[in-house]
Each structure stands twice: as structure tokens, then as C-alpha cells.
Write a protein that holds these residues in place. Sequence first.
Motif, PDB file in Angstrom:
ATOM      1  N   LEU A  42      16.850  35.353   6.860  1.00  0.00           N
ATOM      2  CA  LEU A  42      16.137  35.985   5.747  1.00  0.00           C
ATOM      3  C   LEU A  42      16.619  35.466   4.401  1.00  0.00           C
ATOM      4  O   LEU A  42      15.830  35.299   3.468  1.00  0.00           O
ATOM      5  CB  LEU A  42      16.281  37.506   5.810  1.00  0.00           C
ATOM      6  N   LEU A  43      17.906  35.216   4.286  1.00  0.00           N
ATOM      7  CA  LEU A  43      18.446  34.681   3.036  1.00  0.00           C
ATOM      8  C   LEU A  43      18.030  33.233   2.802  1.00  0.00           C
ATOM      9  O   LEU A  43      17.752  32.832   1.673  1.00  0.00           O
ATOM     10  CB  LEU A  43      19.967  34.794   3.027  1.00  0.00           C
ATOM     11  N   ILE A  44      17.983  32.450   3.852  1.00  0.00           N
ATOM     12  CA  ILE A  44      17.630  31.027   3.724  1.00  0.00           C
ATOM     13  C   ILE A  44      16.124  30.843   3.509  1.00  0.00           C
ATOM     14  O   ILE A  44      15.697  30.063   2.662  1.00  0.00           O
ATOM     15  CB  ILE A  44      18.074  30.242   4.979  1.00  0.00           C
ATOM     16  N   PHE A  45      15.321  31.574   4.276  1.00  0.00           N
ATOM     17  CA  PHE A  45      13.863  31.393   4.239  1.00  0.00           C
ATOM     18  C   PHE A  45      13.188  32.613   3.630  1.00  0.00           C
ATOM     19  O   PHE A  45      12.374  33.278   4.264  1.00  0.00           O
ATOM     20  CB  PHE A  45      13.329  31.145   5.658  1.00  0.00           C
ATOM     21  N   ARG A  46      13.490  32.912   2.391  1.00  0.00           N
ATOM     22  CA  ARG A  46      12.954  34.104   1.721  1.00  0.00           C
ATOM     23  C   ARG A  46      11.436  34.117   1.629  1.00  0.00           C
ATOM     24  O   ARG A  46      10.814  35.154   1.719  1.00  0.00           O
ATOM     25  CB  ARG A  46      13.497  34.198   0.309  1.00  0.00           C
ATOM     26  N   GLN A  47      10.834  32.993   1.415  1.00  0.00           N
ATOM     27  CA  GLN A  47       9.394  32.925   1.171  1.00  0.00           C
ATOM     28  C   GLN A  47       8.600  32.518   2.408  1.00  0.00           C
ATOM     29  O   GLN A  47       7.480  32.053   2.299  1.00  0.00           O
ATOM     30  CB  GLN A  47       9.105  31.934   0.037  1.00  0.00           C
ATOM     31  N   SER A  48       9.152  32.693   3.564  1.00  0.00           N
ATOM     32  CA  SER A  48       8.471  32.292   4.788  1.00  0.00           C
ATOM     33  C   SER A  48       7.381  33.293   5.158  1.00  0.00           C
ATOM     34  O   SER A  48       7.414  34.456   4.767  1.00  0.00           O
ATOM     35  CB  SER A  48       9.483  32.190   5.923  1.00  0.00           C
ATOM     36  N   SER A  49       6.416  32.839   5.932  1.00  0.00           N
ATOM     37  CA  SER A  49       5.296  33.699   6.321  1.00  0.00           C
ATOM     38  C   SER A  49       5.701  34.772   7.327  1.00  0.00           C
ATOM     39  O   SER A  49       5.043  35.794   7.433  1.00  0.00           O
ATOM     40  CB  SER A  49       4.180  32.848   6.916  1.00  0.00           C
ATOM     41  N   TRP A  50       6.790  34.588   8.081  1.00  0.00           N
ATOM     42  CA  TRP A  50       7.161  35.558   9.108  1.00  0.00           C
ATOM     43  C   TRP A  50       8.014  36.703   8.575  1.00  0.00           C
ATOM     44  O   TRP A  50       8.280  37.647   9.297  1.00  0.00           O
ATOM     45  CB  TRP A  50       7.880  34.896  10.282  1.00  0.00           C
ATOM     46  N   ASN A  51       8.428  36.670   7.322  1.00  0.00           N
ATOM     47  CA  ASN A  51       9.252  37.769   6.835  1.00  0.00           C
ATOM     48  C   ASN A  51       8.619  38.516   5.664  1.00  0.00           C
ATOM     49  O   ASN A  51       9.305  39.171   4.908  1.00  0.00           O
ATOM     50  CB  ASN A  51      10.661  37.292   6.475  1.00  0.00           C
ATOM     51  N   HIS A  52       7.324  38.463   5.535  1.00  0.00           N
ATOM     52  CA  HIS A  52       6.641  39.200   4.477  1.00  0.00           C
ATOM     53  C   HIS A  52       6.267  40.594   4.954  1.00  0.00           C
ATOM     54  O   HIS A  52       5.928  40.798   6.122  1.00  0.00           O
ATOM     55  CB  HIS A  52       5.369  38.478   4.059  1.00  0.00           C
ATOM     56  N   VAL A  53       6.288  41.539   4.037  1.00  0.00           N
ATOM     57  CA  VAL A  53       5.866  42.899   4.334  1.00  0.00           C
ATOM     58  C   VAL A  53       4.341  42.938   4.247  1.00  0.00           C
ATOM     59  O   VAL A  53       3.765  42.470   3.266  1.00  0.00           O
ATOM     60  CB  VAL A  53       6.483  43.897   3.322  1.00  0.00           C
ATOM     61  N   PRO A  54       3.666  43.475   5.278  1.00  0.00           N
ATOM     62  CA  PRO A  54       2.204  43.574   5.203  1.00  0.00           C
ATOM     63  C   PRO A  54       1.761  44.380   3.994  1.00  0.00           C
ATOM     64  O   PRO A  54       2.453  45.306   3.564  1.00  0.00           O
ATOM     65  CB  PRO A  54       1.829  44.286   6.509  1.00  0.00           C
ATOM     66  N   ALA A  55       0.605  44.045   3.461  1.00  0.00           N
ATOM     67  CA  ALA A  55       0.105  44.680   2.233  1.00  0.00           C
ATOM     68  C   ALA A  55      -0.012  46.201   2.375  1.00  0.00           C
ATOM     69  O   ALA A  55       0.264  46.934   1.437  1.00  0.00           O
ATOM     70  CB  ALA A  55      -1.238  44.088   1.861  1.00  0.00           C
ATOM     71  N   GLN A  56      -0.411  46.696   3.543  1.00  0.00           N
ATOM     72  CA  GLN A  56      -0.582  48.133   3.704  1.00  0.00           C
ATOM     73  C   GLN A  56       0.761  48.871   3.704  1.00  0.00           C
ATOM     74  O   GLN A  56       0.811  50.078   3.453  1.00  0.00           O
ATOM     75  CB  GLN A  56      -1.379  48.477   4.969  1.00  0.00           C
TER      76      GLN A  56
END
Length: 75
Positions: free
Chosen positions: A58-72
Amino acid sequence: MMFCFTKAIRHASIECLGLFALLDEHVAGSYMPLFVKVLKHDSDKLKVTALSAVMDALLIFRQSSWNHVPAQLDT
């Protein structure tokens, strides 16, 4: 006696997979379900290692697609 070796091998494998996952964000994303499973079901020592792997990714790949919080869920 075999049980001790199995625990040691499992610990080393989770640690190695965690380090391997830091090489590429797609690899990290593919191993996240495994780390989460370890966090839910394994011994405390393995849980700490898996949590370390997750936090490092999570620290290395902050902007990755697999660690985003869904909009809802994002408020």
C-alpha cells in the motif's frame, strides 16, 4: 517435528511473496487475496508477516487500481 518445518516454510514463503509483490503493482494486487486469507486464518506470526506485506504494498503502490476505495464507500 514436521509441523515446525511446515510453519517455518509457510512463514518464509509469505515473507518472500510479500517482497516479490513489491516488484510490480499487478503482482501485488494478485497476491492481496492470499495475504487477506492469511490475516483471517493463520497464526499470529504469519498474520504479522502478511500485514507487513500488505502495508508495504500500500505504501509503495498508493495510486494503484486495486487499493482504491469504491465511490459508494468514500464519504
